[in-house]
Motif scaffolding. Sequence first.
Motif, PDB file in Angstrom:
ATOM      1  N   GLY A 230      43.592  44.429  23.601  1.00 43.21           N
ATOM      2  CA  GLY A 230      43.262  43.846  24.895  1.00 43.21           C
ATOM      3  C   GLY A 230      42.937  42.369  24.807  1.00 43.21           C
ATOM      4  O   GLY A 230      43.352  41.568  25.662  1.00 43.21           O
ATOM      5  N   LEU A 231      42.219  41.956  23.760  1.00 49.62           N
ATOM      6  CA  LEU A 231      41.835  40.555  23.621  1.00 49.62           C
ATOM      7  C   LEU A 231      43.036  39.660  23.351  1.00 49.62           C
ATOM      8  O   LEU A 231      43.000  38.458  23.651  1.00 49.62           O
ATOM      9  CB  LEU A 231      40.802  40.408  22.498  1.00 49.62           C
ATOM     10  CG  LEU A 231      39.442  41.087  22.757  1.00 49.62           C
ATOM     11  CD1 LEU A 231      38.555  41.001  21.527  1.00 49.62           C
ATOM     12  CD2 LEU A 231      38.739  40.444  23.958  1.00 49.62           C
ATOM     13  N   LEU A 232      44.101  40.212  22.779  1.00 48.85           N
ATOM     14  CA  LEU A 232      45.314  39.434  22.512  1.00 48.85           C
ATOM     15  C   LEU A 232      46.310  39.505  23.664  1.00 48.85           C
ATOM     16  O   LEU A 232      47.420  38.980  23.559  1.00 48.85           O
ATOM     17  CB  LEU A 232      45.979  39.932  21.226  1.00 48.85           C
ATOM     18  CG  LEU A 232      45.172  39.708  19.941  1.00 48.85           C
ATOM     19  CD1 LEU A 232      45.840  40.408  18.768  1.00 48.85           C
ATOM     20  CD2 LEU A 232      45.017  38.217  19.658  1.00 48.85           C
ATOM     21  N   GLY A 233      45.903  40.168  24.742  1.00 49.67           N
ATOM     22  CA  GLY A 233      46.796  40.252  25.892  1.00 49.67           C
ATOM     23  C   GLY A 233      47.826  41.349  25.783  1.00 49.67           C
ATOM     24  O   GLY A 233      48.815  41.351  26.526  1.00 49.67           O
ATOM     25  N   GLY A 234      47.629  42.275  24.853  1.00 51.16           N
ATOM     26  CA  GLY A 234      48.563  43.382  24.740  1.00 51.16           C
ATOM     27  C   GLY A 234      49.542  43.222  23.593  1.00 51.16           C
ATOM     28  O   GLY A 234      49.323  42.452  22.651  1.00 51.16           O
ATOM     29  N   SER A 235      50.650  43.930  23.676  1.00 50.47           N
ATOM     30  CA  SER A 235      51.580  44.035  22.552  1.00 50.47           C
ATOM     31  C   SER A 235      52.671  42.970  22.547  1.00 50.47           C
ATOM     32  O   SER A 235      53.575  43.045  21.715  1.00 50.47           O
ATOM     33  CB  SER A 235      52.229  45.427  22.556  1.00 50.47           C
ATOM     34  OG  SER A 235      53.082  45.576  23.676  1.00 50.47           O
ATOM     35  N   TRP A 236      52.601  41.988  23.446  1.00 47.16           N
ATOM     36  CA  TRP A 236      53.631  40.950  23.439  1.00 47.16           C
ATOM     37  C   TRP A 236      53.614  40.175  22.125  1.00 47.16           C
ATOM     38  O   TRP A 236      54.669  39.735  21.634  1.00 47.16           O
ATOM     39  CB  TRP A 236      53.417  39.986  24.612  1.00 47.16           C
ATOM     40  CG  TRP A 236      52.221  39.081  24.436  1.00 47.16           C
ATOM     41  CD1 TRP A 236      50.940  39.346  24.788  1.00 47.16           C
ATOM     42  CD2 TRP A 236      52.211  37.792  23.829  1.00 47.16           C
ATOM     43  NE1 TRP A 236      50.117  38.305  24.446  1.00 47.16           N
ATOM     44  CE2 TRP A 236      50.871  37.318  23.859  1.00 47.16           C
ATOM     45  CE3 TRP A 236      53.189  36.972  23.272  1.00 47.16           C
ATOM     46  CZ2 TRP A 236      50.502  36.081  23.350  1.00 47.16           C
ATOM     47  CZ3 TRP A 236      52.830  35.734  22.765  1.00 47.16           C
ATOM     48  CH2 TRP A 236      51.497  35.294  22.803  1.00 47.16           C
ATOM     49  N   LEU A 237      52.419  40.040  21.525  1.00 44.43           N
ATOM     50  CA  LEU A 237      52.317  39.310  20.266  1.00 44.43           C
ATOM     51  C   LEU A 237      52.998  40.091  19.134  1.00 44.43           C
ATOM     52  O   LEU A 237      53.558  39.497  18.208  1.00 44.43           O
ATOM     53  CB  LEU A 237      50.848  39.067  19.928  1.00 44.43           C
ATOM     54  CG  LEU A 237      50.553  38.062  18.809  1.00 44.43           C
ATOM     55  CD1 LEU A 237      51.180  36.711  19.106  1.00 44.43           C
ATOM     56  CD2 LEU A 237      49.056  37.917  18.597  1.00 44.43           C
ATOM     57  N   THR A 238      52.967  41.423  19.221  1.00 42.75           N
ATOM     58  CA  THR A 238      53.694  42.242  18.251  1.00 42.75           C
ATOM     59  C   THR A 238      55.185  41.982  18.358  1.00 42.75           C
ATOM     60  O   THR A 238      55.890  41.836  17.343  1.00 42.75           O
ATOM     61  CB  THR A 238      53.402  43.738  18.494  1.00 42.75           C
ATOM     62  OG1 THR A 238      51.997  43.965  18.426  1.00 42.75           O
ATOM     63  CG2 THR A 238      54.118  44.611  17.481  1.00 42.75           C
ATOM     64  N   ALA A 239      55.681  41.912  19.593  1.00 38.70           N
ATOM     65  CA  ALA A 239      57.104  41.632  19.797  1.00 38.70           C
ATOM     66  C   ALA A 239      57.467  40.236  19.289  1.00 38.70           C
ATOM     67  O   ALA A 239      58.517  40.047  18.655  1.00 38.70           O
ATOM     68  CB  ALA A 239      57.448  41.753  21.282  1.00 38.70           C
ATOM     69  N   LEU A 240      56.606  39.257  19.532  1.00 39.74           N
ATOM     70  CA  LEU A 240      56.858  37.895  19.050  1.00 39.74           C
ATOM     71  C   LEU A 240      56.903  37.863  17.523  1.00 39.74           C
ATOM     72  O   LEU A 240      57.795  37.226  16.931  1.00 39.74           O
ATOM     73  CB  LEU A 240      55.765  36.959  19.563  1.00 39.74           C
ATOM     74  CG  LEU A 240      55.787  35.519  18.999  1.00 39.74           C
ATOM     75  CD1 LEU A 240      57.091  34.820  19.369  1.00 39.74           C
ATOM     76  CD2 LEU A 240      54.584  34.732  19.495  1.00 39.74           C
ATOM     77  N   THR A 241      55.956  38.560  16.872  1.00 41.95           N
ATOM     78  CA  THR A 241      55.931  38.575  15.410  1.00 41.95           C
ATOM     79  C   THR A 241      57.195  39.214  14.852  1.00 41.95           C
ATOM     80  O   THR A 241      57.756  38.747  13.850  1.00 41.95           O
ATOM     81  CB  THR A 241      54.692  39.334  14.912  1.00 41.95           C
ATOM     82  OG1 THR A 241      53.514  38.764  15.499  1.00 41.95           O
ATOM     83  CG2 THR A 241      54.574  39.270  13.401  1.00 41.95           C
ATOM     84  N   GLY A 242      57.658  40.285  15.489  1.00 39.01           N
ATOM     85  CA  GLY A 242      58.897  40.917  15.055  1.00 39.01           C
ATOM     86  C   GLY A 242      60.098  40.012  15.243  1.00 39.01           C
ATOM     87  O   GLY A 242      61.000  39.962  14.396  1.00 39.01           O
TER      88      GLY A 242
END
Length: 744
Positions: A216-228
């Motif tokens: 939640g603090l990172l705004g959700g899983s969009w950062l996971t998609a960006l890292t991938g």
Amino acid sequence: MTSELSNIPSTPKFADAFANYSLDAWQRSILFLDVMRRRAEQYEEHAAQNAPHVLDYEAELVLDGRTLDQPVNYALVRIIPPAGVTIDPQKRPFVVVDPRAGHGPGIGGFKADSEIGVAMKAGHTCYFIGFLPDPMPGQTIETIARAEAIFLETVIARHPEADGKPCVIGNCQAGWAVMMLAALRPELFGPIIIAGTPLSYWAGVRGQYPMRYSGGLLGGSWLTALTGDLGAGKFDGAWLVQNFENQNPANTLWTKQYNLYSKIDTEADRYLGFERWWGGHVTLNAEEMQFIVDELFVGNKLAAGEIRTSDGTAVDLRTIRSPIVVFCSKGDNITPPQQALDWILDLYDSVDEIRSLGQTIVYVVHEKVGHLGIFVSAGVARKEHDEFASNIDLIDVLPPGLYEAVLTPKGEAGEHSELIGGEWIMRCEARTLDDIRALGGNDIADEHRFDAAARLSEINLALYRAHAQPAVRAAVNPQMAEAMRNLHPLRLTYEMFGRANPFMTWVEGAAALVRENRRPVEADNPLLALQEQMSARIVDGLEAWRKLAEKVSEETFRIVYGAPALQAALGIDPNSTRPPRKAEKSLLTTALIEARTNALKARITHGGLVEGLIRSLLFVGKARGGADERGFEAIRRVRRVHSDASRLTLTEFKSVMRDQYYILLIDEEAALAAIPEMLPQAVEERKAAFDVMRGVLEASGPLTGTAAERFQQVTALFKLDEPVAASEPVPIATRTTTRTRNAS
């Protein structure tokens, strides 16, 4: 600090103490650098292997997942028993599935005292499901599950003589993967042991376990998609390891290194052994990691039955038919007890519902061991895992319900200690859902906050995919992605001490000279005490920083996602009293339970001596609220010598136990009234059967209270002083086999 300095002696004693301490500190520094050099070389050698692992056992390849129709980077190997270990081919095999959470494989067999070690010590054949560093193209969580199903089919086919399906152990990430597969293919599993496994990721207690707020603090899983995307379709597991490291900055930044430095003469081998696994970073396909974050961590969909396979099949944990053993710890800040156990509250409204679905759940809560200690601690292996392995058949035949496994020293067992296999005695005590609630957890407002975070995550991910993802993917090629992985801070901490660093060339020779002339400082040197005190101050400072950061993170999450305006914008009704991830009830399941109940009602009067004995045992044993290993060992010994019971396989014996248990639940009065007709006509045979029953019941200690009253009630049913009226003779074994076949 003034009081600490006052303990330093005056000149000339201080000069001697200072000289001795300075020499020791200088030598320790050289030896510390040498361990860092060896660590870097070990890291490079490990990374260069085709199939790196840290197993402490030899193994033979059974099936390579890369050769399957849907290839995966997983493999099934058989552990070769070391000298002196005897394997019983009739005992069920154990299969240890290793977690793929950023590190390489082998943690379940990292030491001789390990999950694999204790299983082989108990006489079980052991298999291990591990993986290679890089995923296969197109590999997903679902294709891995299908591959693991093939692995289990292979194990079952290799052991047709085994008394029961394989016991499968899933550590951490592997635990929820095993549970998903068991829900889809329940026929492949014997007992399931999940250790340190987060199945209900939102759960926790305020003021503790802040990792659940990260999404939640990172705004959700969009950062996971960006890292991938920055990894050109691969997610670097080093980021997962970094997340673990961030949970304990005192250990990461200071304690781990200081412990090595301060104990450099004795600690090097243990440190290097652990770092060999800790630094074995692997990669995942971006799609795999996205599924994990969206469906499990941020979405928390597994316990709600909201995950579906590619063909639309719902993954419902209530379809699992094997006993489930949950091992967790209050000292685990990665998977606290709430995350390991609250899926039970999400799925069931009562223990009666657990029983009606034929499920057996046993949990163990350790008081202090940390997350990694669940898998690698020798003390845990010699206690909890040893008891699981030794008593896996007891767990398999427990009547459906919810239990807590309580371990007490063998010396406190009292009577019949000869029936105890190890140094501890395991007793499975009946529990209710309130016992799990008592561990603490979310209130409904907390559930709404996490639901808001999950919904916002879906929006942010959609925005990233629509507006930024195409540009990121176009800008990154595989070579750039590889370069960024090599520059990850965790990898650099290994490589900066390696062969490529010219400033490290002198260390090996200097360390050899130091070992030849080693002069450790005296234990009572005041400067050594000052060193320890300074270290303690550093740890206190880092701990204070951790607590402050965790408090700020929690309060930020609560304020942001508890805001009425945000919840209203995301379509969340703050007045709703139903948890957002509560699993729906299945009408089909209800209909199946009703049909099963009617079928059992019709067989209340059916059965022979084995059924009558088991029904009597269960009736009396229910008053004790659980079972311990002494009673089961007594049953095991009876099965070896009793002609009727020995004809039953463990699976058939379990089926008889469960049917008789359900019959008692359905109509206890009618079930008891039918017992005399199920017993032999001859008084001598009834007396022999009665002695067997009494021996099993008293194996765990004298009968008291309600149990004693029930025993007297059953004694009257055996009619030990009068013959039973003749009825049409039917061989006991024939009746048992027919009844069991119908039940299955």
